[in-house]
Motif scaffolding. Structure first.
Motif, short mmCIF file in Angstrom:
data_model
loop_
_atom_site.label_atom_id
_atom_site.label_comp_id
_atom_site.label_asym_id
_atom_site.label_seq_id
_atom_site.Cartn_x
_atom_site.Cartn_y
_atom_site.Cartn_z
N ALA A 88 0.83 -1.21 0.00
CA ALA A 88 0.00 0.00 0.00
C ALA A 88 0.86 1.25 0.00
N GLU A 89 2.01 1.18 0.65
CA GLU A 89 2.86 2.36 0.76
C GLU A 89 3.64 2.62 -0.51
N ASN A 90 3.54 1.71 -1.46
CA ASN A 90 4.27 1.87 -2.71
C ASN A 90 3.40 2.22 -3.88
N ARG A 91 2.12 2.41 -3.62
CA ARG A 91 1.20 2.58 -4.73
C ARG A 91 0.31 3.77 -4.47
N ILE A 92 -0.32 4.27 -5.55
CA ILE A 92 -1.30 5.31 -5.32
C ILE A 92 -2.58 4.67 -4.79
N TYR A 129 -10.01 -0.64 8.65
CA TYR A 129 -8.92 -0.04 7.90
C TYR A 129 -8.46 1.18 8.68
N TYR A 130 -7.21 1.21 9.06
CA TYR A 130 -6.65 2.42 9.66
C TYR A 130 -5.78 3.05 8.59
N ILE A 131 -6.20 4.24 8.15
CA ILE A 131 -5.55 4.87 7.02
C ILE A 131 -4.87 6.15 7.48
N VAL A 132 -3.61 6.29 7.15
CA VAL A 132 -2.89 7.53 7.45
C VAL A 132 -2.48 8.12 6.11
N PRO A 146 -0.54 6.47 -0.16
CA PRO A 146 -0.88 6.33 1.26
C PRO A 146 0.38 6.31 2.12
N TYR A 147 0.28 6.91 3.31
CA TYR A 147 1.43 6.86 4.20
C TYR A 147 1.47 5.53 4.94
N GLY A 178 10.20 -3.32 -3.91
CA GLY A 178 10.24 -3.30 -2.46
C GLY A 178 9.57 -4.50 -1.83
N GLN A 179 9.10 -5.41 -2.64
CA GLN A 179 8.49 -6.63 -2.09
C GLN A 179 9.57 -7.45 -1.39
#
Lengths: 164, 375, 332, 152, 188
Positions: free
Chosen positions: B61-65, B321-324, B331-332, E129-130
């Motif tokens: 998730a942190e690597n994608r839009i 879902y905890y979203i920051v 996503p952070y 990064g996987q």
């Protein structure tokens, strides 16, 4: 949804929390925006006290998670109720990168796995944890993948070959 | 105080031996590993070992839009993928303040409940197969194929859907889908008597499930158990009712609860829940409003900085879902609270003292999906 | 024409004597019949299971898949034979061979028709019982020698289960034996020319049926190879042809159990219009169909329930039945 | 008297239990004679619904006798698993680009449909292909433009 | 076939199809070999071995709608009695030793089918990064047939199994192994 009862419950909760944590900040959360009714910001190892208050009120520990901010970790604890008048409480604590926070697993056994997971992902070592091992990653792993500083590893290189 | 021990090789003596159930075993529902210490056939200690299908969803998730995480959500829990899809969209919509047209919400609820039925059918029948009856599994699949046909008609795939979009859904539903759904509901109602005769009232099944693997309310509180597993223990907690989201408040449905807390109770809760889902679908089809199915949403969304927690009820329990967000397109941090993770850990408390066969039944009745635990 | 009138047969008779010739030919026929029969039974099981489950079962090999099991057997012959490194090699090798012996020997005394019985013995039923209990020895050997915990648990379960269910099996058979005063299969069959014994002894028939299902380790009593608990039970470590032998023995045992049932309760070869052999086979296959049907309907029992059922229900019921039979026989 | 009532319960349980077993057997026997539901796949095939998602493919438009791809690369950027490679060229300077080459590596696709959604020219759609088993990993790379040419 | 140098889709290093030639008959045993192959293709017993999403579709292929039993394919729960390993799902690094053990426990001749995109190439989980997964079953096992899809429809899996049958009867697998052996001998 009975709003009156929830107000009462929230009031009680605030009372008992402020009894247990005299110096901490208890804020009413904006449910429509953040999904939490009450927010507790802890400055020190107050999570155990919060946990025991919540256990008394028969809240269950929804989840624990950590967020890796540039200069610190933030541990986030979510508690919510089974009651009809639903209420969710979030407890946050900022800890430094090297700190070892206290484990709440003596109050909520569920936290054993949740804290193992945090250790597995972030390398945060919990004090008084009965069994702090890797949980999802292999036992011999030497990385903490969810750290922002976790870049490309040896494992990722072959994937990158395919990506380009 | 805590009777949770981890298995230690040094305590093994002549009487007690170790058995590795899994990671490859016909009844571990994938790649779960149960490490058990046995005295004869009686379990002394049991420890689930997870992580064999850890795929790094949260790192991904942190690597994608934001949009690109959508297909992943249905792969976290592949049996109720649409519900996860729905939940993720709602969480992001909450963070960004996107309005969703009413028709889209209705369609989301219909598809989610259909998915819940398909998940419960598979869950129950796999559990019955673990107890040893093979044929009900195929009957359940026969019905499930009809749900999958319906879902494929609207969402395009059979198992891992990517149907919900931010601000609505991708395809509109047509008349044939509505009629087909009604036909399916009638059919499934007819099949229920067969299931009850074949499974629920079967003396062997009753003997195998009554009083086995009891989860009390206090244990459930300790371990954060949710979903049908909790409702089998006498607590009527369902996110759809307690913390309503989407258009669920508009429907009239009940939360089935059983007091016993044993394997049978969990089975009965699932059976009753399927009936309630059918009620919801019927009401939603009756009251389906006209209108657009997707509101105007930019091609790539930029949520404001902040965080939010969004809970919803999947077929296995309360998901969160905890979203920051740090205000960028990426996503952070996204943390998924998956119900099976907590539900599975209860096994360490309830398995000791049971037979191997009971362990299998208990594991089946909790209905875990392993990639959901491992993420 | 009578086959015994052929000159060559007469010559062999002259050399070996009638009994021995009959025995040798019979055994040869059995050796051919046993594998073919169990291949057919496996196919039947897959077909019946398929249709119960709304699917066709084997379809592609031969018409309606009838050659499927033969093809499976050929494939299993071509597979690698693995003996685990830490296994007890001799016992591991011996177990599949031992399991096939009772399966073949028991055929010797089964009366297929008035003429077709390899060997008439006055202790026929005892022979079947004594040899079929050898099966469990082989299961124990296989399970023990595999050096696999699942196999061992399966083997230990098998022993306890067989010991428990042999008693009601014998007791229910005993009530038939005291009615006929004979251990001879053919005499028991002959005694049923009028009324089948199932009408005199329904309780014994039910007990017999349940116990044979348990003896042959079929569902709902298949704890020995309970797939969801013990992977494959005692034959977890067996590959290729060795595994095929276990499979063969299981289905042959099923056939023997069903033919015992047919002889004891359903009048053996008796029936109108058709020759005895056809009646016998029809009865046996109907019984086998019931066993298959039961397997694909019910969940599996738990081990302690299985034992409780045997010791607390089946054995008292069988004893009571035997007592009532004895008293009635005395009174009438 | 308790033992007597216990015995009564026991016998009752046995009776109801046997009845339930017989009912169960009745259900499976009934199903034995119900027609089978199997679609015997290589001989008969299910028809795919219009929304079915196979791999993506380009739509043939009658007005241009071709697809409308302008090689903008939006699909390439949206794809979560970097499946798409598209290249275009301008026929004349100053004109719009025209998609010449369009490869997808179907072995990495997750069938999310984001590329179809973002396509500004709406020239992408899902095929109804599902029989894609191959003996080499690279047979999963699909040339969409070629498929368009070989279209029946 | 490469588009340009910075292509995201890496092209095969060498052409695999060149190896897949018809096998020459082995002396007089050709008939026996053919018979055995015929038996093998008609009773391919896969192992009950689901890892993730694809395992559900694998189960679906065995259920009433599609019914693998028609082809004589029945699922065996122990590796000792199975011929085909259907890798249905994402292989994580933690799981690799188990898969290798299972593969070694299977008696030969044995085959592997990589079902689903995760088992072929890591699929949607192969991102920059996987850290957790192996991108493709062919990194650890000799895969014979690839069935792409996420997940593939049950028909897709059946088609894959039929392809495997074709591949076995053609003898291309034996030919490949013999070619490998010959190459090794030539090296020595």
């Amino acid at each position: 949804m009975p709003t009156e009862e929830r107000k009462k419950l929230l009031g009680e909760l605030k009372n008992s929390l402020s009894g247990a944590l005299p110096e901490e900040r208890i804020i009413s959360g904006d449910y429509a925006k953040t999904g939490c009714h009450l927010e507790v910001r802890l400055s020190d190892a107050g999570m155990l006290r919060v946990a025991s208050v919540m256990k008394e009120k028969r809240f269950y520990l929804e989840t624990i998670t950590a967020v890796d901010f540039p200069d610190s970790f933030e541990l986030v604890y979510f508690y919510s109720t089974w009651h009809q008048d639903f209420c969710r409480l979030v407890a946050r604590i900022r800890i430094s990168k090297e700190a070892s926070p206290r484990s709440v697993s003596s109050v909520y056994p569920e936290a054993i796995w949740l804290e193992r997971e945090i250790y597995d992902f972030f390398g945060i070592r919990f004090l008084d944890h009965p069994d702090l091992r890797r949980i999802l990653n292999p036992d011999n792993a030497d990385y903490f993948p969810l750290l922002k500083s976790f870049g490309k590893t040896k494992l990722t290189e072959e994937i990158d070959d395919i990506l380009c | 105080m805590l009777n949770i021990k981890t298995i230690d090789d040094t305590t093994i003596n002549e009487r007690v031996y170790q058995l590795n159930l899994g990671p490859q075993h016909p009844s571990t529902h994938g790649v779960l590993h149960l490490l058990m210490k046995l005295d004869g056939e009686v379990v002394v200690e049991a420890e689930p070992i997870v992580g064999y299908s850890h795929r790094g969803h949260e790192k991904m998730a942190e690597n994608r839009i934001w949009e690109q995480f959508l297909p992943n959500t249905s792969r976290i829990d592949y049996l109720s993928g649409l519900i996860y899809n729905h939940g993720y969209c709602m969480a992001v919509e909450k963070l960004c303040g996107i309005e969703v047209p009413e028709r889209a919400e209705y369609i989301r609820v219909i598809t989610s409940e259909l998915n819940r039925i398909s998940s419960h059918l598979l869950g129950i029948m796999a559990f019955v197969m673990d107890i040893g009856a093979f044929t009900p599994f195929l009957y359940g699949w026969d019905d499930r194929e009809h749900v999958l046909d319906l879902l494929e008609r609207v969402a395009g795939s059979r198992l891992t859907y990517c149907y919900n979009r931010f601000g609505g859904v991708r395809n509109d539903i047509d008349r044939e889908f509505c009629d087909g759904t009604r036909r399916f509901i009638d059919r499934l109602r007819g099949r229920f008597s067969d299931y009850h005769n074949l499974i629920t009232e079967n003396i062997i099944f009753i003997k195998r499930t009554r009083g086995i693997g009891i989860i009390t309310e206090d244990t459930a509180l300790d371990f954060g158990v949710t979903g049908p597993t909790l409702r089998g223990s006498g607590v009527g907690y369902d996110v759809r009712k307690n913390e309503p989201y989407s258009v669920y408040p508009e429907f009239d449905f009940e939360i089935p609860v059983r007091k016993e807390g044993d394997v049978m109770a969990r089975y009965q809760v699932r059976m009753a829940e399927m009936e309630q889902s059918m009620n919801i679908i019927e009401q939603a089809l009756d009251g389906l409003p006209q209108g657009p199915i997707r509101s105007k949403v930019p091609l790539f969304i930029d949520p404001p900085a902040g965080d939010c927690y969004f809970a919803f009820e999947s077929a296995r329990g309360a998901v969160g879902y905890y979203i920051v967000s740090d205000g960028t397109r990426i996503p952070y941090r996204i943390k998924v609270r998956t119900p099976s993770f907590s539900n599975l850990f209860v096994l360490t408390r309830i398995l000791p003292g049971n037979f191997i066969a009971d362990c299998i039944a208990t594991l089946g009745s909790i209905d875990v999906v392993v990639p959901e635990i491992d993420r | 024409m009578n086959i015994t009138q052929l000159p060559i047969i007469k010559e062999i008779y002259g050399f070996l004597g009638r009994d021995l010739t009959a025995a040798v030919t019979g055994i040869l026929i059995i050796l051919v019949f046993v594998p073919l029969n169990s291949a057919f039974l496996v196919w039947l099981e897959r077909k019946v299971a398929g249709h119960i489950q709304l699917r066709p079962g084997p379809m592609e090999v031969g018409p309606h898949g009838i050659l499927q099991t033969l093809i499976d057997a050929v494939k299993l012959m071509g597979k690698e034979m693995i003996t685990p490194k830490l296994a007890d090699k001799f016992l591991f090798w011996l177990a599949p061979i031992i399991i096939i012996i009772p399966a073949i020997v028991c055929f010797v005394v089964i009366p297929f028709s008035p003429m077709m019985q390899v060997r008439e013995m006055n202790v026929g039923i005892l022979l079947i019982f004594s040899f079929s209990s050898l099966t469990v020895l082989s299961i124990l050997m296989g399970g023990w020698a595999s050096n696999n915990k699942y196999a061992l648990i399966g083997a230990v379960r098998a022993v306890a289960q067989n010991v428990a269910y042999e008693i009601p099996l014998l007791l229910s058979t005993m009530s038939i034996i005291i009615m006929t005063n004979s251990f001879k299969m053919s005499e028991i069959t002959a005694a049923q020319s009028g009324v089948w014994f199932i009408f005199y002894q329904p309780v014994a028939a039910i007990i017999f049926f349940i116990s044979t299902t348990a003896e042959t380790n079929r569902a709902p009593f298949d704890l020995v190879e309970a797939e969801s608990e013990l992977v494959s039970g005692f034959h977890t470590e067996y590959t290729g042809m060795r595994f095929a032998l276990f499979f063969l023995a299981e289905y042959t045992n099923m056939f023997i159990a069903a033919s015992m049932g047919a002889v004891l309760f359903f009048g053996g070869w008796h029936g109108p219009f058709f020759p005895g052999l056809i009646w016998f086979m029809v009865k046996v296959y109907i019984l086998i169909f019931v066993i298959i049907w039961v397997r694909w309907t019910f969940p599996r029992l738990r081990f302690d329930q299985l034992m409780n059922f045997a010791w607390k229900f089946m054995i008292p019921a069988a004893l009571l039945n035997l007592m009532v039979t004895a008293v009635l026989l005395k009174v009438l | 008297m308790s033992s007597l009532s216990g015995l009564k319960e026991y016998i009752k349980e046995i009776l109801t239990g046997s009845k339930s077993l017989l009912i169960g057997m009745g259900i499976t026997l009934k199903r034995l004679f119900v027609p089978i539901v199997t679609v015997q796949y290589p001989r008969r095939k299910l028809t795919m619904t219009p929304n079915f998602r196979g791999h993506i493919e380009a739509i043939y438009f009658d007005d241009t006798k071709s697809h409308h791809c302008i090689a903008c690369g939006l699909c390439m950027r949206t794809c979560p698993s970097h499946v798409i490679k598209v290249q275009g060229e301008k026929e004349k300077a100053g004109e719009r680009k025209y998609g010449r080459k369009y490869y997808i590596d179907f072995t990495k696709c997750s069938l999310c449909g984001l590329c179809v959604d973002v396509c500004p020219e709406k020239t992408l759609t899902f095929s109804h292909e599902y029989e894609l088993a191959c003996i080499s990993r690279w047979d999963g790379v699909i040339d969409i433009m070629k498929r368009l040419e070989e279209r029946p | 076939m490469a588009v340009d140098e910075r292509s995201p889709i890496c092209m095969p290093p060498n052409d695999h199809s060149a190896q897949l030639k018809e096998s020459p008959a082995i002396l007089g045993f050709a008939v026996l070999q053919d018979l055995l192959n015929l038996a093998r293709v008609n009773s391919l017993w896969p192992m009950t071995f689901g890892i993730a999403c694809c395992s559900i579709e694998m189960m679906a292929a065995g259920m009433a709608r599609f019914d693998l039993d028609r082809f004589g394919i029945i699922f065996r729960s122990t590796p000792r009695q199975s011929d085909v390993m259907i890798v249905a799902g994402t292989i994580s690094h933690k799981f690799v030793p188990t898969i290798k053990t299972l593969w070694e426990q299977m008696p030969g001749p044995k085959w592997v089918i990589a079902m689903g995109n995760c088992a072929i190439s890591g699929g949607p989980f192969a991102y920059e990064g996987q850290y957790a997964i192996v991108n493709g079953a062919d990194k650890i096992l000799p895969v014979d047939i690839y069935v792409p899809g996420c997940p593939p429809r049950p028909e897709g899996l059946i088609q894959g199994l039929l392809q495997l049958q074709k591949k076995i009867t053609k003898g291309t697998i034996d030919a490949n192994r013999r070619a490998e052996k010959a190459a090794r001998r030539a090296k020595k």
